[in-house]
Design an enzyme around this catalytic site. Sequence first.
Site, PDB file in Angstrom:
ATOM      1  N   PHE A 129       9.863  -9.812  -8.284  1.00  0.00           N
ATOM      2  CA  PHE A 129       8.779  -8.655  -8.841  1.00  0.00           C
ATOM      3  C   PHE A 129       9.487  -7.400  -8.655  1.00  0.00           C
ATOM      4  CE2 PHE A 129       5.932  -5.484  -7.937  1.00  0.00           C
ATOM      5  CZ  PHE A 129       4.771  -5.812  -8.694  1.00  0.00           C
ATOM      6  N   ASP A 214      17.343  -4.542  -6.238  1.00  0.00           N
ATOM      7  CA  ASP A 214      15.937  -4.060  -6.122  1.00  0.00           C
ATOM      8  C   ASP A 214      15.523  -4.257  -4.798  1.00  0.00           C
ATOM      9  OD1 ASP A 214      13.272  -3.470  -6.116  1.00  0.00           O
ATOM     10  OD2 ASP A 214      12.483  -4.513  -7.678  1.00  0.00           O
ATOM     11  N   LYS A 243       8.722   2.652  -1.924  1.00  0.00           N
ATOM     12  CA  LYS A 243       8.082   2.119  -0.768  1.00  0.00           C
ATOM     13  C   LYS A 243       8.372   2.893   0.549  1.00  0.00           C
ATOM     14  CE  LYS A 243       5.878  -2.106  -2.407  1.00  0.00           C
ATOM     15  NZ  LYS A 243       6.576  -3.035  -3.553  1.00  0.00           N
TER      16      LYS A 243
END
Length: 389
Positions: A129, A214, A243
Site C-alpha cells: 500500500f 516506503d 504518519k
Amino acid sequence: MIPAVMPTYARSELMFDRGEGPYLYATNGRRYLDFSSGVAVTSLGHAHPRLVAALTEQAQKLWHCSNLYQIAGQKRLAERLVALSFADTAFFCNSGAEAMEGAIKVARKYHAVAGHEERYRLIACTGSFHGRTLATLAAAGAEKYLKGFGPPAPGFDHVAYGNLNEMRAKVSKETAGIIVEPVQGEGGLAVASIDYLKDLRTLCDEFGLLLIFDEVQTGMGRTGKLFAHEWAGVTPDIMALAKGLGGGFPIGAVLATETAAKGMTAGTHGSTFGGNPLAMAVANEVLTVMTEPGFLPRVERIAHALRSRLEALAKAYPKVFAEVRGKGLLVGFKCVVPNLEVVEKLRGAGLLTVAAGENVVRLLPPLIIDESHVEEAVGMIKAVAGSWS
Ligand SMILES: *Cc1c(COP(=O)(O)O)cnc(C)c1O
C-alpha cells in the site's frame, strides 16, 4: 441522500472529543485505549505536552509563508533527519501518498538526467500500500482500489513480496527502481526478511536501480528503530516518511541521497503547504522526544512484552487467532474469525485497533505505552477472544 461528508469511509458511530496519552475520550462518555494511533500517526499519544507546547508556541509566531522563503524549522528538521539517516537531503510534503509520489519522481528524474528517460518503471510488490493518489494506487497495483478510476498510471510492475527471484526476473532496461515496505502495514503485517532487504540492495547496485523504502507506516520508531530498514543494516536511496513523523500534525517527507536526488533542481517539484512552520515545529519536537536516550530501546522492550503476551493469546485461542504477525509496535493477529468482527468487539470492550489485509487485526499503540497499557489491552483481547469459545 449523500452525507455532507463524502461517504468514502465505513465509519464507526464513535466520535471523540479529547485524547490524553494512549486514551481517547468519546462523546458517549466512554474511555478507549487507543491501540490504533490514528493508524500509526499519533506516535507519542494524544495531547503530548511537549508537542502541544511546540505547536502553540509556533502558532503565535508564524503559520505559513510559502517555500519561496527560507523556513528555519524546515532546515532544522531536514538537517536532523539527514544526520540520523542514510539521506543527504529531504523534501517536505503533507501526507504519505505525497511522499511516495515525490519518491517516484526523484527516482525517475535520476535516470532522466543521466540520459536514460526510458528508465521510468518501478517494480513494487503485491499486497503493498502506497497511498490513494493515482500514481501510488498504480504503484501498489491493488485491483480493488484502482477499479473505476480509469487506466492505471503507467510505469509500475508487480512481483510477490519477499520473492527475490521474481524481482530479479522483472528487472528490464526500463527499470528505474524498486519500491518496498519493510513491513506491509495495510497489506496484513508481512515482514520483509533481513536477507530479502539485503538482497534487494545488492540487486539494485548490480543493475543501477534506486531502492525506495516506503516507511510511511514503519518509520519513526514504530518497529523499535527510528527506521525499520535499520534492522537489516542496509540503506535505501530514497525513503518516504509521514504518519508518525508529525505525531498527529499532517506531514510527509521524501529523504534521498545526494546521488539519487541529483535531478531535483529548482522548479522540479514543489508543495504549497509542505514544510510549513507549524508542521516543522511539531515534527522537530517529535524527533527530539524520539531521539532522547533510552526512548527507542524502551519501545523495543515494550514491543517485546506486547508480542509475548499476544503469542500467548494466539496459543490460548487458536479458534480465533491463527498467528501473531508484524514487528515492534506494528503487530497483530491473523485471525481465524472475521477480522472486522474482532475489531468491532474489541472496540465494544474499549480497545481501538485497525483491520488490515489477509484477515489481520493490527495493534499500533502509541510508542509511549507502558506495561500497564499492555496488560489492559491483553485483558480486553482475552475477554473478546473468550466470547467465541
Ligand atoms: C498510510 C500509508 C501511505 C499513505 O499515506 P497517506 O498519508 O494516507 O497518504 C503510504 N504508504 C504506506 C506504507 C502507508 O502505510
